[in-house]
Design an enzyme around this catalytic site. Structure first.
Site, PDB file in Angstrom:
ATOM      1  N   ASP A   1       0.852  -1.183   0.000  1.00 48.69           N
ATOM      2  CA  ASP A   1       0.000   0.000   0.000  1.00 48.69           C
ATOM      3  C   ASP A   1       0.892   1.239   0.000  1.00 48.69           C
ATOM      4  OD1 ASP A   1      -2.825   1.177   0.432  1.00 48.69           O
ATOM      5  OD2 ASP A   1      -1.613   2.166   1.972  1.00 48.69           O
TER       6      ASP A   1
ATOM      7  N   GLU B   1       0.950   5.614   0.556  1.00 47.96           N
ATOM      8  CA  GLU B   1       0.305   6.890   0.879  1.00 47.96           C
ATOM      9  C   GLU B   1       0.948   7.935  -0.022  1.00 47.96           C
ATOM     10  OE1 GLU B   1      -2.298   6.924   2.652  1.00 47.96           O
ATOM     11  OE2 GLU B   1      -2.063   4.877   3.403  1.00 47.96           O
TER      12      GLU B   1
ATOM     13  N   HIS C   1      -5.228   4.208   7.090  1.00 48.88           N
ATOM     14  CA  HIS C   1      -4.655   5.151   6.121  1.00 48.88           C
ATOM     15  C   HIS C   1      -3.168   5.361   6.360  1.00 48.88           C
ATOM     16  CE1 HIS C   1      -8.326   6.044   3.999  1.00 48.88           C
ATOM     17  NE2 HIS C   1      -8.940   6.305   5.134  1.00 48.88           N
TER      18      HIS C   1
ATOM     19  N   ASP D   1      -2.457  -0.697   6.433  1.00 50.77           N
ATOM     20  CA  ASP D   1      -3.371  -1.019   5.330  1.00 50.77           C
ATOM     21  C   ASP D   1      -2.906  -2.255   4.577  1.00 50.77           C
ATOM     22  OD1 ASP D   1      -4.616   1.249   6.174  1.00 50.77           O
ATOM     23  OD2 ASP D   1      -4.565   2.305   4.260  1.00 50.77           O
TER      24      ASP D   1
END
Length: 572
Positions: free
Chosen positions: A29, A31, A170, A175
């Site tokens: 994942d 960000e 998040h 995640d």
């Protein structure tokens, strides 16, 4: 209720593919500072490597995005500018992540977003995209779960549904850990439906059509060897030509969800047979593909169907020669160019650099009497059309073109560079930038053309590359064309194989032009193979060399211009 996969025939043992329990997945994942892979930046990586339900390792780091993080992103992720201030930059993190994920299947929730950012980063920093298999848990969830059971396929919703041990926050690693639990739950569901291998899992994703599944039998009996494959239609027409290092594995991919191109799914629906040509090694496969594309011009291939349709710049045959764009080159032509636009750019630069007249008027040798154009008033043309310049006075411009293309002189390039410096000093930055871009195009064309011409000039070249098993791959190249290819497996004496290949090689009769009649794309493919690290020259009919004043001497300048387009740096 979840939908069952369409009935399929029983697979043979060697067609079962990689069992899911033996497949390594890297669930990851990201960000980011926003939603655009081209304009926004990554702020955090989180990844978990798993196989057979066990965690093999984790990868997590903040990333300095090199810009401020928008307030709404700070509110969503909790990642602030202060947190990433001392974090490594993406150019340091990316190779570490690629190494962590090497050889694994990538998994992400809404994989298009995360994979898109990583692919964009690879393009930006010059890393080849390894083309891994990708599983999107959103798409897999939509395939497995009914709307009643899962009205939403958001990660938080699926993590709650499957009672994940880690809930998404998040933050990248949390995640990714939540996505691992979701993936395991979804794999349990598809396992009960008979999906046991990675290939079957990819086949189960919605994009694969029923027609693709039914035609999987077209791959039966194909060899697990390198070569070329041809999809044929109902009238025996060739629909598509491609190459593969493993013919059977590659052709089978057209009947799974890994093939997402609409054009090729349509091609598969029309195909009735797949023919193959096994090859000694990948170079032979690439060359055979080019020749088959030129011979059959398949409707579903988009490239390389017209190998003779490149553009070339040549001097016209008249008393006051000018530059002209042609399709069929003669000796001394500059090229090849894949597009007319690039050829015109290089031609403009060549005119500026050498003083060759830019007009298209045919000027007689005796008593020219045309009216000079505006370029003569600007001292950018000697006006031979008006009799103000004799053929002898004009000859240095013609010599400059021929000398530059042949690699005998570089004065013309230095003149263009000085002109850019003068324009920049006069603050005419837009014109300086235009001249710089034209010079870049010209240098690339000269460099490529000189290298291809040097290879095509060699009557016979024998080269060898080590294979992955202790043997050798051989290529017999004659005037830039692949005349023969073969291998000597580990333990086989190589030189008798070389002699046999040379004795049976295709006879190549050189033609006119800078490439001696060889198709430019084929010479380029051969040159790339020869340039690879580890390639050895066994013998040459005469030494393979480039001109002493070739455009290769400007590669450093070209690299600087590519990385700093607005900087005009003098050539060393």
């Amino acid at each position: 209720m979840s939908s069952a996969p369409e009935p399929r025939g029983q697979l043979a043992f060697d067609e079962l593919g990689t069992p899911l329990r033996e497949t390594t997945f890297v669930v990851f994942d990201l960000e980011t500072t926003g939603g655009s892979a081209e304009e926004d930046a990554i702020t955090e990586f989180g990844a978990v490597k798993i196989r057979g339900g066990e965690v093999l390792g984790e990868f997590a780091t903040l990333v300095d995005p090199g810009r401020g993080i928008p307030p709404e992103i700070v509110a969503l992720t909790g990642i602030t500018d202060a947190m990433v201030y001392t974090a490594p930059r993406l150019e340091a993190v990316l190779p570490a992540f690629l190494e962590f994920a090497a050889g694994a299947v990538l998994v992400a929730h809404n994989a298009g977003f995360d994979v898109g950012f990583v692919k964009a980063a690879c393009r930006r920093f010059g890393y080849p995209w390894p083309k891994p298999a990708v599983v999107c848990t959103v798409r897999l969830g939509r395939r497995v779960l009914s709307r009643e059971e899962a009205p939403s396929c958001r990660l938080s919703a699926l993590a709650t549904l499957f009672r994940a041990t880690t809930m998404p926050t998040h933050r990248a690693l949390d995640d990714a850990r939540a996505t691992v639990d979701v993936l395991h739950a979804l794999l349990e569901r598809v396992g009960s439906l008979g999906v046991r291998s990675l290939e079957e899992l990819l086949d189960y994703i919605p994009e694969v059509t029923a027609e693709q599944r039914r035609k999987r039998t077209l791959a039966e009996g194909l060899p697990n060897e390198p070569g070329v494959y041809l999809f044929r239609g109902p009238a025996e027409e060739v629909l598509y030509v491609g190459t593969a290092t493993d013919l059977r594995r590659r052709v089978r991919q057209y009947f799974t969800a890994s093939e997402t191109r609409r054009r090729l799914r349509e091609m598969v629906s029309l195909a009735v047979r797949v023919d193959t040509v096994t090859c000694a090694h990948p170079l032979e496969a690439e060359v055979r593909e080019l020749r088959l594309l030129a011979a059959h011009k398949p409707a579903y291939n988009r490239r390389s169907k017209n190998p003779r349709h490149a553009w070339w710049i040549t001097l016209t045959d008249e008393p006051f020669p000018r530059l002209s764009l042609v399709r069929r080159p003669r000796e001394g032509a500059l090229g090849p160019f894949r597009s007319r636009g690039r050829a015109e750019e290089a031609m403009l630069a060549l005119q500026e650099a050498t003083g060759v007249r830019p007009c298209t008027v045919r000027i007689p040798a005796q008593s020219p009497s045309a009216r000079p154009c505006a370029l003569a008033d600007l001292d950018r043309c000697g006006a031979p059309c008006a009799g103000k310049q004799s053929a002898e006075d004009y000859e240095p411009a013609v010599h400059a073109v021929n000398a530059l293309v042949a690699g005998h002189e570089l004065d013309a390039l230095h003149r263009l560079e000085r002109r850019m410096t003068e324009l920049s000093a006069a603050q005419r930055y837009e014109q300086a930038g235009t001249d710089r871009d034209r010079l870049r195009t010209l240098i690339r064309a000269l460099d490529r053309g000189q290298r291809l011409s040097a290879l095509a000039a060699i009557a016979e070249l024998v080269a060898a590359r080590p294979d992955a098993a202790g043997g050798w791959e051989f290529a017999i190249v004659r005037h830039g064309r692949l005349a023969s290819a073969g291998v000597a497996r580990r333990g086989v004496p190589p030189m008798p194989v070389v002699d046999a290949l040379a004795a049976a090689a295709e006879t190549v009769i050189p033609d006119e032009g800078p490439l001696y009649g060889a198709p430019a794309e084929e010479v380029s493919v051969v040159l790339r193979w020869l340039d690879k690290p580890g390639t050895r020259l066994v013998r040459c009919s005469h030494p393979w060399s480039e001109p002493a004043h070739s455009a290769a001497r400007w590669r450093t300048w070209l690299d600087r211009a590519d990385h700093a387009k607005n900087t005009l740096t003098p050539q060393d």
